[in-house]
Design a protein around this motif. Structure first.
Motif: not given
Ligand code: ADP
Ligand code: ASP
Ligand code: MG
Length: 423
Positions: A7, A158, A212, A214
């Motif tokens: 992904k 995701d 979070s 992520v």
């Molecule tokens: P994607 O577009 O790849 O789905 P997201 O922006 O949705 O990415 O998720 C990644 C982001 O999550 C990271 O850039 C970071 O800022 C945030 N994040 C929040 N909490 C965490 C954590 N515990 N560990 C890693 N990243 C985190």
């Protein structure tokens, strides 16, 4: 031969150059002999741009008909990036085909903008894989029973990826993103945050549900239910790094506690600004009040998070709860127009300037005093706690949003998360 799902998030798909890099990485995996299904997000900023256009045209629309069109609109972001990725893979000399959610089909319920996946028919994808094609499945979207396009909530790609991996019994699902794994807290807010080599499924579930971003929470739920091997890793390493090294990088979500797992009491700190607080004031304090308020909210398909009811005074009480930002206007509308008059309550007030900060760790089960340490740290920083909720492995507080960063940094330090845990 393994079946692998990759992904790629919005930043990873953010330009044609990045899409080309994704294609090179996927081609490397395919050429190593794996069957590949790839789930991309829309290019970064695209979903916001599309939803912003809708808001310009109808700033306060809350109807089902409007939400249906939002999904119709937002789903185009993933459709574009999927086709671009298939084109980039073809340019790498691989056979590749992309499918929108409705073409697979990925079936969902009809809860526009936050639909849940109900089933995935994998026949078409399997047939393509058998012919040696790399299959691209759009993230974030599905199809309801009436043939309407739905989306799965922000960050929903995701969930698409993990659900596809679960339905196809993939050997592994790799979530490539713009950080190199799951950290003790968001590394963009606390630079001292440490990457976790492994995180238990339970902790990941709490971290995701406490904000979070992520991983979207439903993706973690799917991984748990179907035991999908799930790893979070960076899409910004050079595409041609050694595949064995790449397969071990990032953070693995584990389902069993093993002795190598980092044994911190608190493993991570999550926070979110996505919630708003709603208080119904002057409610007659009698049986059934909570049901009348929260039942009506649930019937409107709105999830409630934290709840607090004050001690009553002169037969009246105040009742507060939090809902997601996206549901704020709808919930206020519902309360003002139907619930408050029916209950004979005084008024309903909203506070959008709050945040929720949570400490998470399975070690909290066997240690007392963890929550009180949290409250002490916040009080030392002069931060007032408005609401509290706890579970076996987490404690959350609602505070004024202006203190969010201060609270997260202070807690991260107080629980020693900036240092590797002692084994
Ligand atoms: P994607 O577009 O790849 O789905 P997201 O922006 O949705 O990415 O998720 C990644 C982001 O999550 C990271 O850039 C970071 O800022 C945030 N994040 C929040 N909490 C965490 C954590 N515990 N560990 C890693 N990243 C985190
Ligand atoms: N594009 C969607 C969003 O921005 C889904 C995702 O990125 O996971 O929320
Ligand atoms: Mg995301």
């Amino acid at each position: 031969m393994s079946l692998i799902v990759h992904k790629y998030g919005g930043t990873s798909m953010g330009s044609t150059e990045r899409i080309s890099n994704v294609a090179k990485r996927v081609a490397k995996w395919a050429r190593a002999g794996h069957q590949m299904v790839v789930v991309p997000s829309a290019m970064s900023g695209e979903t916001n741009r599309l939803l912003g256009l809708a808001k310009e045209l109808a700033p306060s629309s809350l109807t089902d008909a409007y939400y249906r069109e939002l999904d119709m609109l937002a789903a185009t972001g993933e459709q574009a990036s999927s086709a671009l990725l298939a084109i980039a893979l073809q340019a790498q000399g691989l056979e590749s085909v992309s499918y929108a959610g409705w073409q697979v089909p990925i079936r969902t319920n009809s809860a526009y903008t936050k639909a849940r996946i109900e089933s995935i028919d994998d026949q078409r994808v399997r047939a393509d894989l058998a012919e040696g094609k790399v299959v691209i499945v759009t993230g974030f979207q599905g199809l309801d029973d009436l043939g309407n396009i739905t989306t799965l909530g922000r960050g929903g790609s995701d969930t698409s990826a993990v659900a596809v991996a679960a339905a196809m019994k993939a050997d592994e699902c790799l979530i490539y993103t713009d950080v190199d794994g799951v950290y003790t807290t968001d590394p963009r807010v606390v630079p001292e945050a440490r990457r976790l080599q492994t995180v238990s499924f339970e902790e990941m579930l709490e971290m995701a549900s406490m904000g979070s971003k992520v991983l979207q929470i439903r993706s973690v739920e799917f991984a748990g239910k179907y035991k999908v091997k799930l790893r979070v890793l960076s899409s910004f390493t050079p595409w041609d790094i050694d595949i064995v090294e790449e397969a071990k990088s990032g953070t693995l979500i584990t389902f069993e506690e093993d002795e190598n797992m980092e044994q911190a009491i608190v493993s991570g700190i999550a926070f979110t600004r996505d919630e708003t607080k709603i208080s119904v004031l002057g409610v007659p304090d009698k049986p059934g009040v909570a049901y009348q308020i929260l039942g009506a909210v649930a019937d409107a398909n709105v999830e409630v998070d934290m709840i607090i009811q004050n001690i009553s005074k002169d037969g009246k009480t105040d009742f507060s709860f939090t809902v997601n930002h996206g549901d704020y206007a709808k919930t206020m509308d519902l309360l003002k127009n139907t619930v408050v008059p029916k209950l004979g309550a005084q008024e309903v007030v909203g506070d959008t300037k709050i945040c929720k900060v949570s400490i998470v760790g399975i070690g909290m089960r066997s240690h007392v005093g963890v929550a009180s340490t949290m409250f002490r740290v916040l009080s030392e920083e002069g931060i007032n706690i408005q609401m509290i909720s706890t579970s076996e492995i987490k404690t959350s507080v609602v505070i004024d949003e202006k203190y969010m960063e201060l609270a997260v940094k202070a807690l991260h330090k107080a629980f020693g998360l900036d240092q590797a845990p002692v084994r």
